[in-house]
Design a protein around this motif. Structure first.
Motif, PDB file in Angstrom:
ATOM      1  N   GLY A  32     -46.750  42.850 -13.385  1.00 27.68           N
ATOM      2  CA  GLY A  32     -47.289  41.770 -12.604  1.00 27.68           C
ATOM      3  C   GLY A  32     -48.790  41.778 -12.423  1.00 27.68           C
ATOM      4  O   GLY A  32     -49.321  40.794 -11.928  1.00 27.68           O
ATOM      5  N   GLN A  73     -52.839  38.403 -12.439  1.00 26.55           N
ATOM      6  CA  GLN A  73     -51.539  38.667 -11.830  1.00 26.55           C
ATOM      7  C   GLN A  73     -50.563  37.544 -12.147  1.00 26.55           C
ATOM      8  O   GLN A  73     -50.956  36.382 -12.307  1.00 26.55           O
ATOM      9  N   THR A  74     -49.310  37.923 -12.246  1.00 26.73           N
ATOM     10  CA  THR A  74     -48.262  36.941 -12.510  1.00 26.73           C
ATOM     11  C   THR A  74     -47.322  36.804 -11.309  1.00 26.73           C
ATOM     12  O   THR A  74     -46.266  36.196 -11.428  1.00 26.73           O
ATOM     13  N   GLU A  75     -47.714  37.377 -10.164  1.00 24.51           N
ATOM     14  CA  GLU A  75     -46.852  37.406  -8.983  1.00 24.51           C
ATOM     15  C   GLU A  75     -47.109  36.250  -8.020  1.00 24.51           C
ATOM     16  O   GLU A  75     -46.393  36.100  -7.027  1.00 24.51           O
ATOM     17  N   ASN A  76     -48.152  35.466  -8.289  1.00 25.88           N
ATOM     18  CA  ASN A  76     -48.521  34.365  -7.408  1.00 25.88           C
ATOM     19  C   ASN A  76     -48.833  34.839  -5.980  1.00 25.88           C
ATOM     20  O   ASN A  76     -48.607  34.124  -4.999  1.00 25.88           O
ATOM     21  N   HIS A  77     -49.352  36.074  -5.889  1.00 25.99           N
ATOM     22  CA  HIS A  77     -49.727  36.591  -4.581  1.00 25.99           C
ATOM     23  C   HIS A  77     -51.043  35.994  -4.132  1.00 25.99           C
ATOM     24  O   HIS A  77     -51.944  35.746  -4.934  1.00 25.99           O
ATOM     25  N   GLU A  94     -54.170  33.254 -10.169  1.00 27.04           N
ATOM     26  CA  GLU A  94     -53.797  34.418 -10.965  1.00 27.04           C
ATOM     27  C   GLU A  94     -54.959  35.285 -11.428  1.00 27.04           C
ATOM     28  O   GLU A  94     -54.732  36.410 -11.875  1.00 27.04           O
ATOM     29  N   ASP A 111     -48.774  40.494  -1.255  1.00 34.59           N
ATOM     30  CA  ASP A 111     -48.042  39.280  -0.936  1.00 34.59           C
ATOM     31  C   ASP A 111     -48.274  38.924   0.519  1.00 34.59           C
ATOM     32  O   ASP A 111     -48.088  39.770   1.388  1.00 34.59           O
ATOM     33  N   THR A 158     -45.185  39.589   2.819  1.00 32.22           N
ATOM     34  CA  THR A 158     -44.497  40.860   2.904  1.00 32.22           C
ATOM     35  C   THR A 158     -44.675  41.462   4.297  1.00 32.22           C
ATOM     36  O   THR A 158     -45.697  41.291   4.936  1.00 32.22           O
ATOM     37  N   THR A 176     -50.084  46.422  -4.512  1.00 32.19           N
ATOM     38  CA  THR A 176     -49.753  46.826  -5.878  1.00 32.19           C
ATOM     39  C   THR A 176     -51.048  46.896  -6.664  1.00 32.19           C
ATOM     40  O   THR A 176     -51.810  45.933  -6.689  1.00 32.19           O
TER      41      THR A 176
END
Lengths: 114, 112
Positions: free
Chosen positions: A3, A25-29, A72, A95, A98, A104
């Motif tokens: 991610g 990033q690919t988590e869209n955080h 991203e 996130d 969270t 991360t």
């Protein structure tokens, strides 16, 4: 790390040249961070971002700038590299929703300024 | 100014022994205390974390002890193994500042 990708992984550059490091990033955080790691100092925060075009300075921001035009991507630029900026640079994501505030981290970019 | 102080800088432990790393903080606004583990060439990875309303948290061989009044917290690694050899960072998160502040790190070596 899943991610989050940093590029390049290694770079050698000359004093006075501009350098840009990329974090993807690919988590869209929402939250993204740039740290540098040096022996005896742990990880120190350079800049961070709470969203697109929303960035702020960290503890050791002098000589660095950042940009975030897309969720991203978070770019770290050394305007005119100096030998004191030789370090390992880590990007981190978090996130918003969270409950554990866990970061991360990417695998890092080792930058050498000669 | 170092807001999170970590000791020792390096630690050597025999296999099967207990590894103990200590951290202290000053800022009472910190409300989340994670520990990160880092192997050479890798980024730090979250190991275990605790909130200040809890005095102890255990996950497998890893335990965090937290002393709110003393503003100290520590990581205990029971039955230490050579695979635990890594650099460990304590950290503290401030929800109001939305930032994570790290200690200086401890390089742990577990001898076989």
């Amino acid at each position: 790390d899943a991610g989050i990708t940093q590029s390049p992984r290694h770079k050698v550059t000359e004093t006075g040249t501009p350098v840009t490091l990329r974090c993807h990033q690919t988590e869209n955080h929402r939250y993204m961070y740039w740290y540098r790691q040096d022996p005896g100092h742990g990880l120190r925060l350079i800049h961070y971002s709470y969203g697109v075009k929303d960035t702020d300075k960290g503890e050791v921001s002098d000589g660095y700038s950042v940009s975030r035009s897309k969720t991203e991507d978070f770019l770290l630029t050394l305007e005119s590299a100096t030998s004191s900026q030789t370090s390992v640079y880590f990007c981190a994501i978090r996130d918003r929703d969270t409950s554990n505030y866990g970061y991360t981290f990417g695998s890092g970019t080792r930058l050498t300024v000669v | 100014q170092q807001q999170v102080k970590q000791s020792p800088q390096s630690l050597i432990v025999q296999k099967g022994g207990i590894s103990i790393i200590n951290c202290a903080y000053e800022n009472t606004a910190f409300d989340y205390f994670p520990w990160y583990q880092q192997f050479p060439g890798k980024g730090p990875a979250l190991l275990i974390a605790i909130r200040p309303d809890v005095s102890e948290k255990k996950e497998g061989r890893f335990t965090i002890s937290f002393n709110k009044s003393a503003k100290q917290f520590s990581l205990h690694i029971m039955d230490s193994q050579p695979g635990d050899s890594a650099t460990y960072f304590c950290a503290a998160f401030s929800g109001s500042a939305r930032q994570l502040t790290f200690g200086s790190g401890t390089q742990l070596t577990v001898l076989p």
